[in-house]
Design an enzyme around this catalytic site. Structure first.
Site, PDB file in Angstrom:
ATOM      1  N   ASP A  46      32.277  69.284   2.908  1.00 38.61           N
ATOM      2  CA  ASP A  46      33.130  69.258   3.556  1.00 38.61           C
ATOM      3  C   ASP A  46      32.795  67.505   3.930  1.00 38.61           C
ATOM      4  O   ASP A  46      31.425  66.951   4.049  1.00 38.61           O
ATOM      5  CB  ASP A  46      33.584  69.583   4.967  1.00 38.61           C
ATOM      6  CG  ASP A  46      34.027  68.778   6.171  1.00 38.61           C
ATOM      7  OD1 ASP A  46      33.473  67.937   6.779  1.00 38.61           O
ATOM      8  OD2 ASP A  46      35.535  69.094   5.625  1.00 38.61           O
ATOM      9  N   THR A  53      39.399  64.938   4.153  1.00 38.97           N
ATOM     10  CA  THR A  53      38.364  63.843   3.974  1.00 38.97           C
ATOM     11  C   THR A  53      37.668  63.489   2.694  1.00 38.97           C
ATOM     12  O   THR A  53      37.432  62.597   2.799  1.00 38.97           O
ATOM     13  CB  THR A  53      37.541  64.476   5.018  1.00 38.97           C
ATOM     14  OG1 THR A  53      36.791  65.704   4.783  1.00 38.97           O
ATOM     15  CG2 THR A  53      37.975  64.587   6.296  1.00 38.97           C
ATOM     16  N   THR A  54      37.868  64.280   1.674  1.00 32.12           N
ATOM     17  CA  THR A  54      37.236  64.639   0.193  1.00 32.12           C
ATOM     18  C   THR A  54      37.710  63.737  -0.124  1.00 32.12           C
ATOM     19  O   THR A  54      37.787  62.369  -0.999  1.00 32.12           O
ATOM     20  CB  THR A  54      37.406  65.395  -0.471  1.00 32.12           C
ATOM     21  OG1 THR A  54      36.094  66.362   0.340  1.00 32.12           O
ATOM     22  CG2 THR A  54      35.827  65.030  -1.554  1.00 32.12           C
ATOM     23  N   ASP A  89      39.202  72.943  10.183  1.00 32.53           N
ATOM     24  CA  ASP A  89      40.274  72.180   9.184  1.00 32.53           C
ATOM     25  C   ASP A  89      41.493  73.268   8.516  1.00 32.53           C
ATOM     26  O   ASP A  89      43.058  72.892   8.874  1.00 32.53           O
ATOM     27  CB  ASP A  89      39.394  72.576   7.354  1.00 32.53           C
ATOM     28  CG  ASP A  89      38.210  71.437   7.378  1.00 32.53           C
ATOM     29  OD1 ASP A  89      38.272  70.509   8.757  1.00 32.53           O
ATOM     30  OD2 ASP A  89      37.427  71.302   6.447  1.00 32.53           O
TER      31      ASP A  89
END
Length: 748
Positions: free
Chosen positions: A265, A298-299, A596
């Site tokens: 993550d 987020t990545t 998530d």
């Protein structure tokens, strides 16, 4: 004349006057025949003295460019350095036979080199350097500036060891004694005040520097700052580039306390990294913002922001102003949002099968993907449980009302969603009931203890009966509180504060179970699950404050700890997710993945719009931007087209992480999107092949994609606007005091 004779003539009568000019002494020392020899060190000394003479701030060579008249220091008439001497302008001679430096004469004796008899080489004599204020008795000096030069040249002339008889010349010793007498600045100091010379020196050297920033402050500005920000952003993006897609790699991080974090993550990775560069800190901050806002992507946002800055570096190197690049980026962002909304498709949020497919595509890149069916069911059930609709507004607060409880041990398949609340608490008294069906629950946020004084309280007792009376008053107070509770006939009392032993005794006699010191958040979740109201004072307790929504209360022992379960609620608006696993690290990663999944489900329920995944939406938007840039004019079209190039980093990274041919597949995908109706084609992250995302069933919420694009572009714009970094540093003394080498009293 012999060398020793000359050295004896150079002895000075009396001490040097305090105001004597140092340059005079340097010129005189350069004329010592005893110092002039073959030694390299001696000649280096003479050259250094010559350089110091040049750099003299009061009478340096720059002040006397093209001056041929006698030197007058700053409006003060030049007195003669020799006693009883006056200047004759016509001949350049002093009355006593001396000669000034600015009145040279080529025919004056003593200037020519004389060959000693019996010697085969020329013998150097006393060598003096021409200086505007140095008196040359019997010698010859040239003016500072000749007709062919703009900068004064020092010309060295050899002269005899003494003045010739009958010519008015004086010896070298006389010249030295004349140089050591007070310089005319002493007269100027007497005339204009004691501080005349320092003030004049400061005026000639220019204005003093003004210190605006602290000496411990470091400042960087210009193109260097912009290049550093871009490099820092690309470094952060490269750290988590391999964490994108189904074939993502994991990172193992060690926190300062020695704990281990294993995750792919992006937010969890960057949260554990300690960085120093301010631009790198901004990149980490946008990952946290993305996680709090939509919970996914987020990545992707870090990779996209780093690529946006990387493509802008080329334009900055070509001297394009950052404002032009920023304007093109903002225009491209508006077109990206419009293109995304155009290719989005609506979804029916009440269709459970469709929702499960959406959640499954979101967690396919996570560790929990091998238990995807279980994880999708848990996420969907939890979000549906906490969903609350009031006055036409839908509210889904996962953070407050969907609590994840991790219990090491067992199997991941044992994880489930409880229709109620689970607490890591036990009953306060061992004789209280541990299992109650259809319990009546009372929630308190006050203590069932005798109220103590907030500050120090002193009680003076003069009789023994008074002490017994105080104890009796405390007992009566607690008994009265318990009677208020017993009046509504509850089966379970839960309070956020403490319960005294006496109160436990009264409650146990009334067959009431009690749990104390519960967290405020847990108390709120219990209230929403069973329909109770939290009461602050026992005397204000009413029948409608009692919760009757739960069907079962029981205390179980799992492992070495006791857990309280309030389950089978009628209409729970809060829930607890029970996770079981082999170790704490696995449970922590499963919790992040489940978080998530729940956020994706929440986004779809709030905004039921989907876009194709697998890099298909990025390629579709990039194609739209490329076509629009062809009709644009001006220099803005190049940064505008660079945004389309930056969007291709998402499918390119997916291809790289699954080990396929990047150039071949990306070229084929780019050509595919030029065809009509091929906007849903993307990259299969498992195999690296080009497939239709509609048939594969890979979809992403529109809210996640919009937030990703907005955050990435705004971050790139923010970092491009920075052209100055001012950082404060600690003082050296404070750093030295923290060094471990310093001894302390404990070591002594």
């Amino acid at each position: 004349m012999e060398r020793g004779k000359c050295c004896s003539d150079l002895r000075c009568e009396g001490s040097i006057h305090p105001t004597a000019d140092w340059s005079f002494c340097a010129c005189a020392l350069l004329g010592f025949p005893a110092l002039w020899g073959k030694n390299v060190l001696v000649r280096a000394f003479q050259l250094g003295a010559c350089a110091l003479l040049f750099l003299d701030p009061f009478r340096g060579p720059g002040r006397f460019l093209r001056r041929r008249k006698p030197f007058q220091p700053f409006g003060v008439p030049s007195p003669s350095p020799l006693p009883n001497a006056s200047f004759k302008p016509s001949s350049g001679l002093l009355k006593d036979g001396g000669r000034l430096a600015h009145a040279p004469s080529r025919s004056s004796p003593g200037t020519r080199l004389r060959r000693r008899r019996g010697r085969g080489r020329r013998k150097p004599s006393a060598r003096l350097f021409a200086h505007p204020t140095f008196p040359r008795a019997g010698g010859r000096a040239l003016p500072w500036a000749g007709p062919r030069s703009n900068w004064p040249r020092l010309k060295r002339r050899r002269r005899g060891l003494g003045g010739a008889a009958g010519t008015g010349g004086v010896g070298c010793g006389a010249a030295l004694r004349a140089s050591l007498r007070p310089f005319p600045f002493s007269a100027s100091s007497r005339r204009f005040g004691a501080g005349f010379a320092p003030r004049l020196a400061a005026k000639m050297m220019g204005p003093r520097p003004v210190l605006v920033l602290s000496q411990n402050t470091k400042r960087e500005s210009g193109r260097k700052v912009q290049t550093g920000n871009i490099t820092a952003a690309k470094t952060i993006a490269d750290i988590i580039r391999t964490c994108l897609g189904p074939r993502a790699m994991m990172k193992m991080l060690l926190d300062p306390m020695g704990g281990i974090v294993m995750t792919n993550d992006g937010n969890a990775i960057l949260r554990e990294i300690q960085v120093q560069h301010p631009a790198a800190k901004s990149m980490i901050e946008i990952s946290r913002t993305q996680d709090e806002e939509v919970g996914d992507g987020t990545t992707s946002v870090i990779i996209l922001a780093g690529e946006m800055l990387a493509v802008a570096e080329h334009f900055l190197e070509q001297q394009m102003h950052p404002t032009v690049v920023i304007g093109a980026y903002r225009k491209a962002l508006d077109d990206m949002i419009a293109a995304l909304k155009k290719i989005s498709t609506p979804v029916d949020s009440s269709n459970r099968e469709a929702m499960l497919k959406i959640i499954q595509s979101a967690i396919s890149t996570k560790v929990i993907s091998q238990w995807s069916e279980l994880a999708c069911s848990i996420a969907l059930d939890a979000v549906k449980t906490v969903e609350l609709e009031e006055n036409g507004r839908k509210e889904i607060d996962i953070k407050k009302y969907a609590k994840v409880e991790k219990i090491p041990g067992g199997f991941i398949e044992d994880s489930c969603v409880l229709r109620g609340i689970m607490l890591n608490k036990d009953i306060t008294h061992p004789r209280m009931r541990r299992t109650i069906k259809n319990p009546r629950i009372v929630l308190l946020d006050c203590s069932l203890e005798y109220k103590k004084g907030e500050s120090q309280t002193d009680i003076e007792i003069t009789r023994e009966e008074d002490f017994n009376r105080i104890l009796q008053m405390e007992e009566e107070f607690i008994q009265q509180m318990c009677e208020h509770l017993i009046r509504v006939k509850p089966d379970l009392i839960i309070t956020e504060k403490g319960i005294s032993d006496l109160a436990q005794h009264f409650l146990m006699r009334a067959n009431i179970s009690a749990i104390r010191r519960v967290r405020k958040t847990d108390n709120n979740r219990i209230a929403r699950a069973c329909g109770a109201r939290i009461v602050s004072r026992t005397e204000e307790l009413r029948e409608e404050d009692v919760g009757t929504g739960a069907r079962l209360f029981e205390v179980k022992k799992i492992g070495d700890e006791y857990f309280t379960f309030i389950t089978d609620c009628k209409e729970p608006k809060a829930c607890t997710i029970l996770l079981r696993g082999a170790s704490k690290e696995i449970l922590a990663e499963v919790e992040r993945n489940l978080h998530d999944a729940m956020q994706v489900c929440r986004n779809v329920l709030v905004d039921p719009q989907l876009v194709p995944g697998g890099g298909a939406s990025e390629m579709a938007v990039a194609h739209v931007l490329t076509e629009k840039s062809k009709v644009m004019t001006g220099v803005e079209q190049w940064p505008y087209r660079a945004v389309a190039q930056a969007l291709e980093v998402i499918p390119r990274t997916l291809i790289q992480n699954c080990g396929a041919s990047t150039i071949r597949l990306l070229t084929s995908l780019r050509a595919k999107h030029t065809q009509e109706g091929s906007q849903t084609w993307g990259v299969n992250g498992e195999t690296g092949a080009l497939v239709d995302m509609k048939e594969l069933g890979v979809w992403e919420p529109l809210a996640v994609k919009l937030q990703t694009y907005k955050t990435a572009v705004e971050t790139a714009v923010l970092l491009l606007r920075i052209d100055d970094i001012v950082s404060g540093h600690k003082k050296k003394g404070s750093e030295q005091s923290k060094q471990p080498g310093a001894p302390t009293e404990a070591h002594e």
